[in-house]
Structure formats: C-alpha cells, structure tokens
Design a protein around this motif. Sequence first.
Motif, PDB file in Angstrom:
ATOM      1  N   PRO A   7     -37.894  -1.653  49.901  1.00 40.73           N
ATOM      2  CA  PRO A   7     -38.505  -0.817  50.028  1.00 40.73           C
ATOM      3  C   PRO A   7     -38.950  -0.667  50.967  1.00 40.73           C
ATOM      4  CG  PRO A   7     -39.622  -1.720  48.469  1.00 40.73           C
ATOM      5  CD  PRO A   7     -38.897  -2.935  48.801  1.00 40.73           C
ATOM      6  N   GLY A   8     -38.291   0.793  52.117  1.00 42.62           N
ATOM      7  CA  GLY A   8     -38.478   0.798  53.019  1.00 42.62           C
ATOM      8  C   GLY A   8     -36.875   0.177  54.550  1.00 42.62           C
ATOM      9  N   GLN A   9     -36.074  -0.434  54.021  1.00 37.53           N
ATOM     10  CA  GLN A   9     -35.463  -1.144  54.458  1.00 37.53           C
ATOM     11  C   GLN A   9     -34.196  -0.480  54.515  1.00 37.53           C
ATOM     12  OE1 GLN A   9     -35.245  -5.634  52.491  1.00 37.53           O
ATOM     13  NE2 GLN A   9     -35.878  -5.664  54.827  1.00 37.53           N
ATOM     14  N   PHE A  10     -33.232  -0.525  55.447  1.00 37.87           N
ATOM     15  CA  PHE A  10     -32.266  -0.177  55.481  1.00 37.87           C
ATOM     16  C   PHE A  10     -30.901  -0.558  56.050  1.00 37.87           C
ATOM     17  CE2 PHE A  10     -33.478  -0.673  60.193  1.00 37.87           C
ATOM     18  CZ  PHE A  10     -32.391  -0.892  60.441  1.00 37.87           C
ATOM     19  N   VAL A  11     -29.652   0.089  56.205  1.00 37.56           N
ATOM     20  CA  VAL A  11     -28.013  -0.467  56.159  1.00 37.56           C
ATOM     21  C   VAL A  11     -27.366   0.273  57.842  1.00 37.56           C
ATOM     22  CG1 VAL A  11     -27.998  -1.545  53.362  1.00 37.56           C
ATOM     23  CG2 VAL A  11     -27.062   1.036  54.755  1.00 37.56           C
ATOM     24  N   ILE A  12     -26.690  -0.394  58.057  1.00 39.79           N
ATOM     25  CA  ILE A  12     -26.076   0.161  58.384  1.00 39.79           C
ATOM     26  C   ILE A  12     -24.144  -0.021  58.040  1.00 39.79           C
ATOM     27  CG2 ILE A  12     -25.074   0.270  61.542  1.00 39.79           C
ATOM     28  CD1 ILE A  12     -26.974  -0.582  62.142  1.00 39.79           C
ATOM     29  N   ILE A  13     -23.649   1.128  58.463  1.00 40.69           N
ATOM     30  CA  ILE A  13     -22.868   1.428  58.049  1.00 40.69           C
ATOM     31  C   ILE A  13     -21.172   2.431  58.808  1.00 40.69           C
ATOM     32  CG2 ILE A  13     -23.344   3.794  56.772  1.00 40.69           C
ATOM     33  CD1 ILE A  13     -21.453   3.334  54.674  1.00 40.69           C
ATOM     34  N   MET A  14     -20.115   1.870  58.560  1.00 44.26           N
ATOM     35  CA  MET A  14     -19.604   2.309  59.056  1.00 44.26           C
ATOM     36  C   MET A  14     -18.010   2.611  59.166  1.00 44.26           C
ATOM     37  SD  MET A  14     -18.278  -0.263  62.380  1.00 44.26           S
ATOM     38  CE  MET A  14     -17.039   0.226  63.219  1.00 44.26           C
ATOM     39  N   PRO A  15     -18.243   5.227  58.540  1.00 47.79           N
ATOM     40  CA  PRO A  15     -17.109   4.930  58.129  1.00 47.79           C
ATOM     41  C   PRO A  15     -15.446   4.259  57.476  1.00 47.79           C
ATOM     42  CG  PRO A  15     -18.097   6.727  58.965  1.00 47.79           C
ATOM     43  CD  PRO A  15     -18.842   5.737  60.107  1.00 47.79           C
ATOM     44  N   ASP A  16     -15.358   4.285  59.250  1.00 49.83           N
ATOM     45  CA  ASP A  16     -14.173   3.463  59.532  1.00 49.83           C
ATOM     46  C   ASP A  16     -13.964   3.218  61.110  1.00 49.83           C
ATOM     47  OD1 ASP A  16     -14.084   5.372  61.548  1.00 49.83           O
ATOM     48  OD2 ASP A  16     -12.260   7.222  60.842  1.00 49.83           O
ATOM     49  N   GLU A  17     -12.698   2.259  61.295  1.00 49.56           N
ATOM     50  CA  GLU A  17     -13.275   1.624  62.550  1.00 49.56           C
ATOM     51  C   GLU A  17     -13.222   2.199  63.869  1.00 49.56           C
ATOM     52  OE1 GLU A  17      -9.914  -1.185  61.607  1.00 49.56           O
ATOM     53  OE2 GLU A  17     -10.738  -1.865  59.773  1.00 49.56           O
ATOM     54  N   LYS A  18     -13.448   3.618  63.943  1.00 45.23           N
ATOM     55  CA  LYS A  18     -13.201   3.723  65.214  1.00 45.23           C
ATOM     56  C   LYS A  18     -14.733   4.940  65.143  1.00 45.23           C
ATOM     57  CE  LYS A  18      -8.492   4.296  66.382  1.00 45.23           C
ATOM     58  NZ  LYS A  18      -7.156   5.626  65.901  1.00 45.23           N
ATOM     59  N   GLY A  19     -15.415   4.442  63.707  1.00 47.76           N
ATOM     60  CA  GLY A  19     -16.161   5.160  63.750  1.00 47.76           C
ATOM     61  C   GLY A  19     -17.561   4.648  64.510  1.00 47.76           C
ATOM     62  N   GLU A  20     -18.932   6.264  63.973  1.00 53.89           N
ATOM     63  CA  GLU A  20     -20.410   5.136  65.126  1.00 53.89           C
ATOM     64  C   GLU A  20     -20.769   4.545  64.090  1.00 53.89           C
ATOM     65  OE1 GLU A  20     -22.489   8.155  65.883  1.00 53.89           O
ATOM     66  OE2 GLU A  20     -22.009   9.647  64.690  1.00 53.89           O
ATOM     67  N   ARG A  21     -21.664   3.763  64.106  1.00 52.11           N
ATOM     68  CA  ARG A  21     -22.907   2.491  63.154  1.00 52.11           C
ATOM     69  C   ARG A  21     -24.046   3.575  63.231  1.00 52.11           C
ATOM     70  NH1 ARG A  21     -21.528  -2.603  63.619  1.00 52.11           N
ATOM     71  NH2 ARG A  21     -23.805  -3.131  63.496  1.00 52.11           N
ATOM     72  N   ILE A  22     -23.965   4.309  61.451  1.00 50.83           N
ATOM     73  CA  ILE A  22     -24.582   5.424  61.007  1.00 50.83           C
ATOM     74  C   ILE A  22     -26.172   4.205  60.215  1.00 50.83           C
ATOM     75  CG2 ILE A  22     -25.302   7.221  59.445  1.00 50.83           C
ATOM     76  CD1 ILE A  22     -22.654   7.248  59.873  1.00 50.83           C
TER      77      ILE A  22
END
Length: 277
Positions: free
Chosen positions: A30-45
């Motif tokens: 609990p409390g941790q996060f992930v980083i995701i990129m929707p596509d190869e040119k997108g930013e890291r969210i």
Amino acid sequence: MAKILRRERLVPNIHLLEVHAPEVAKKCKPGQFVIIMPDEKGERIPLTIADWDIKKGSITTAFMIVGTSTHKLSLLNAGDEVPVFVGPLGMPSKIEQYGTVVCAGGCFGIAAIYPIARALKKAGNKVITLLDVKANFLLYWEDKLKEVSDQFFVSARDSYYDCKDYIPKALKNIIKKESEINRVISIGCTYLMYTCSEATKTSGVKTMVSLNPIMVDGTGMCGACRVTVDGKTKFACVDGPDFDGHLVDWEELFTRRKAYFEDEVQSLCYWERNQFP
Ligand code: FES
C-alpha cells in the motif's frame, strides 16, 4: 510491454486501469506507485497503486484525465499494450496500529487511499474514511471503502449528501467529535492534501500526505520530483511519496507543479487538433 486487462471510466474524468504485471503485483505494498507510458513518445506518468491481484498478476490504478498523456491513456482498451510499466516504486505507507485513523481522499485519491485503509483496518485500527467530491456523481468505490471502514463520510457540494463542506472543515468536525484521532492520511490533488494538513495543524494530529510532484525516472536519478520537507531536500519517488503534511513546503510544491503548465496546454491543443481534426 505490458498488456491492458481493463480500462473503464469510473466517473466522468476518472478512469480505472488494470494492467497485467505479475512481477509488480507480487511485490507491491500500500502507498507505492507505478510509472506508465501510454505510448513510446508519451511522458512517464506516476500512478498510485489502487489494488492488485497476485493470482491474476494484475495491478489496478485510477487516473484523472488532465493533459495529453492521460488523454492517451483514456483511449486504451483491454488487449492494448503500453511500452513502459515500472514498479512498484516509492516507499510503502507505514502501516501500524495507531488507534483511530482518518483516511481522507478526493478524486483519484479515492482509489489510491483504498489499499491503505484496508491495510490499516487489518492492522487493527479504527478507520474513519472521509471522501471529498464536488458532486455525488463523482463518487466511486463507495462500497469497497465502506467495507474497510468503521465510519464513512462524504463531503460533496450538492444536496445528495448531508455534508456540503469542503474536506478540511469536515475533517475538523470529525476531529472535534471523536475522543481521539491518532493519525490522518490524505491523498488527492495537491490542494486537497495541503488544506487537510492545514486543518489538522492546531489539533496536532499527525497528517501524512502522498505527494504527487512531476516525476520522470521515478528512481531518484533525475531530481524532477524534488520537494522540501522540514527544510531538507527530498525526492518524492524514493524518499516518499508519503511525507508529514505539516512539514512540507507547499508553496514550493505548488510552484514546481505549475512549471510546465503552458507547455502542457500547448501539447494538449496540438494533440487534440491531430487526434480529432
Ligand atoms: Fe526523478 Fe524522482 S522522479 S528523482
């Protein structure tokens, strides 16, 4: 590459995303996060983990549509793949037997606070959940959160719920009514966490917030997520994301979060023009 198992709209503007990531599901807390990129040119969210299923090997998060990248995420469907899905990142929330804990969440923070409330309940705490929404139709996961709460309140700005106060006032009222509150945990937009921290200052109830500054690598290398806490520089991605809300330099955080505001508006206009000509 990670496969999307489910993407659905929870309420207008907030979407749920379930991704196949068995290695992340095995380790997350609990409390941790992930980083995701929707596509190869997108930013890291960066997205806070809202739930996980070890058997299915999946991670669930919720996100609000704000800029270009979250718009792109909202167009993904089951079966699509994302090029980057990294986690679990950050320090887990500290779960102990505190006594009575208020879990105060709003917008995407309603989902993000769920695993924390669940773990606190399991650890033997009395859990009071307070959710803030602008209107009743923006509330989601009410049943899930009720299940792990001893008391459940909603503050909304329409006539559907009894309480029409913004969350800090509702929080102050709960603190006044309860004989003892040992901790407040607040997750949502920066303003919500700031106002919750302000609301608990006079009572001195320790208030933890899950900060959401701009992030890039999420591993303490780039410095993008720099925040000042108790006069010291911290990186939210590795030292947090949880910090004592009474010690955060909120003014600096608000300023840093707005650093790319104009670029974000331009990017969204450009993307929308090309997406929906
Ligand atoms: Fe780069 Fe935290 S996101 S240091």
